[in-house]
Design a protein around this motif. Structure first.
Motif, mmCIF file in Angstrom:
data_model
loop_
_atom_site.group_PDB
_atom_site.id
_atom_site.type_symbol
_atom_site.label_atom_id
_atom_site.label_comp_id
_atom_site.label_asym_id
_atom_site.label_seq_id
_atom_site.Cartn_x
_atom_site.Cartn_y
_atom_site.Cartn_z
ATOM 1 N N ASP A 53 -35.927 -27.647 -46.310
ATOM 2 C CA ASP A 53 -35.879 -27.556 -44.855
ATOM 3 C C ASP A 53 -34.472 -27.945 -44.427
ATOM 4 O OD1 ASP A 53 -36.135 -27.601 -42.136
ATOM 5 O OD2 ASP A 53 -37.477 -29.327 -42.080
ATOM 6 N N SER A 82 -33.134 -27.138 -41.503
ATOM 7 C CA SER A 82 -33.004 -26.989 -40.051
ATOM 8 C C SER A 82 -32.218 -28.122 -39.408
ATOM 9 C CB SER A 82 -34.379 -26.860 -39.405
ATOM 10 O OG SER A 82 -35.146 -28.033 -39.644
ATOM 11 N N SER A 83 -32.257 -29.312 -39.985
ATOM 12 C CA SER A 83 -31.522 -30.431 -39.393
ATOM 13 C C SER A 83 -30.078 -30.499 -39.889
ATOM 14 C CB SER A 83 -32.224 -31.751 -39.728
ATOM 15 O OG SER A 83 -32.167 -32.002 -41.114
ATOM 16 N N HIS A 93 -27.126 -25.054 -38.915
ATOM 17 C CA HIS A 93 -27.565 -24.255 -37.775
ATOM 18 C C HIS A 93 -26.996 -22.846 -37.813
ATOM 19 C CE1 HIS A 93 -29.478 -27.696 -35.996
ATOM 20 N NE2 HIS A 93 -28.396 -28.399 -36.281
#
Length: 66
Positions: free
Chosen positions: A24, A26-27, A30
């Motif tokens: 993941d 996403s953090s 971007h």
């Protein structure tokens, strides 16, 4: 990548899906930016025949193949 054989494209797609399912980001990430460098490692404008993937210049792309 579009000029690669279908079998290769299928393998690459499967690996990218596996990556997305495993991490993941996403953090962390971007957006992604790709830039080109010449043989002297200086930034350069990306050649048009590479950027125009919707209307590829097959002759120029073929010259890149070994």
């Amino acid at each position: 990548m579009h000029e690669m054989p279908t079998e290769w494209q299928d393998k690459m797609a499967a690996l990218l899906y596996e990556y997305d399912e495993t991490f993941d980001t996403s953090s962390v990430c971007h957006s992604v930016v790709v830039s080109a460098k010449d043989k002297n490692n200086r930034f350069m404008k990306m050649p048009g025949y590479i950027l125009n993937y919707r209307r590829p210049d097959h002759e120029e792309i073929y010259k890149l193949k070994l």
